[in-house]
Design an enzyme around this catalytic site. Sequence first.
Site, PDB file in Angstrom:
ATOM      1  N   CYS A  58     -34.904 -25.145   0.456  1.00  0.00           N
ATOM      2  CA  CYS A  58     -35.558 -25.268  -0.840  1.00  0.00           C
ATOM      3  C   CYS A  58     -34.748 -26.222  -1.703  1.00  0.00           C
ATOM      4  CB  CYS A  58     -35.618 -23.889  -1.495  1.00  0.00           C
ATOM      5  SG  CYS A  58     -36.223 -23.922  -3.188  1.00  0.00           S
ATOM      6  N   CYS A 108     -33.256 -24.123  -4.886  1.00  0.00           N
ATOM      7  CA  CYS A 108     -32.197 -23.101  -4.804  1.00  0.00           C
ATOM      8  C   CYS A 108     -31.344 -23.202  -3.551  1.00  0.00           C
ATOM      9  CB  CYS A 108     -32.793 -21.697  -4.918  1.00  0.00           C
ATOM     10  SG  CYS A 108     -33.588 -21.101  -3.406  1.00  0.00           S
ATOM     11  N   CYS A 126     -36.541 -18.173  -5.187  1.00  0.00           N
ATOM     12  CA  CYS A 126     -36.497 -18.698  -6.558  1.00  0.00           C
ATOM     13  C   CYS A 126     -37.886 -18.930  -7.139  1.00  0.00           C
ATOM     14  CB  CYS A 126     -35.671 -19.978  -6.625  1.00  0.00           C
ATOM     15  SG  CYS A 126     -36.484 -21.429  -5.937  1.00  0.00           S
ATOM     16  N   CYS A 146     -48.191 -26.871   4.561  1.00  0.00           N
ATOM     17  CA  CYS A 146     -48.266 -28.239   4.054  1.00  0.00           C
ATOM     18  C   CYS A 146     -47.354 -28.301   2.824  1.00  0.00           C
ATOM     19  CB  CYS A 146     -49.724 -28.527   3.692  1.00  0.00           C
ATOM     20  SG  CYS A 146     -50.024 -30.179   3.100  1.00  0.00           S
ATOM     21  N   CYS A 158     -41.104 -20.549  -2.557  1.00  0.00           N
ATOM     22  CA  CYS A 158     -39.820 -20.032  -2.090  1.00  0.00           C
ATOM     23  C   CYS A 158     -39.707 -18.582  -2.544  1.00  0.00           C
ATOM     24  CB  CYS A 158     -38.694 -20.867  -2.681  1.00  0.00           C
ATOM     25  SG  CYS A 158     -37.055 -20.177  -2.365  1.00  0.00           S
TER      26      CYS A 158
HETATM   27 ZN   LIG Z   1     -35.880 -21.705  -3.711  1.00  0.00          ZN
END
Ligand SMILES: [Zn+2]
Length: 135
Positions: free
Chosen positions: A51, A54, A102, A123, A99
């Site tokens: 991510c 984060c 976060c 995607c 995510c």
């Molecule tokens: Zn994250």
Amino acid sequence: MTEPLASLPTTDEEWRARLSPDEFRVLRRAGTEAPWSGEYVDTRTEGVYRCRACGEQLFESGTKFDSHCGWPSFDDAIPGTVKEIEDRSHGMVRTEIRCARCDSHLGHVFRGERMTAKNTRHCVNSLSIRLDPKR
Ligand SMILES: [Zn+2]
């Protein structure tokens, strides 16, 4: 970024300080980058995609496949790292992916397209992820 953030930002101001304007728009405002514009559309490098907000590990490079849709596509996520939310914006019913750590926007997930054996396409915006190459 090679390790997850120890503590997460809690306000838009804190996120804006960490992210570029484009990253903020996609990750924190559920924006979408233009197709074929992202840096990871054709990437074959082995590693793990984290991510970008984060640092959490989200997708293994082995699940990335060529979907010809203009965005990086993965047929699986690392278990427990991606959450799904019904998205009824733009007159469509889609499944948004974020995510799980976060709550930042990643993209959408589509099932039943028969593109891979897992029959699933995550995607994902390149701006939402960062490749951590295998060392
Ligand atoms: Zn994250």
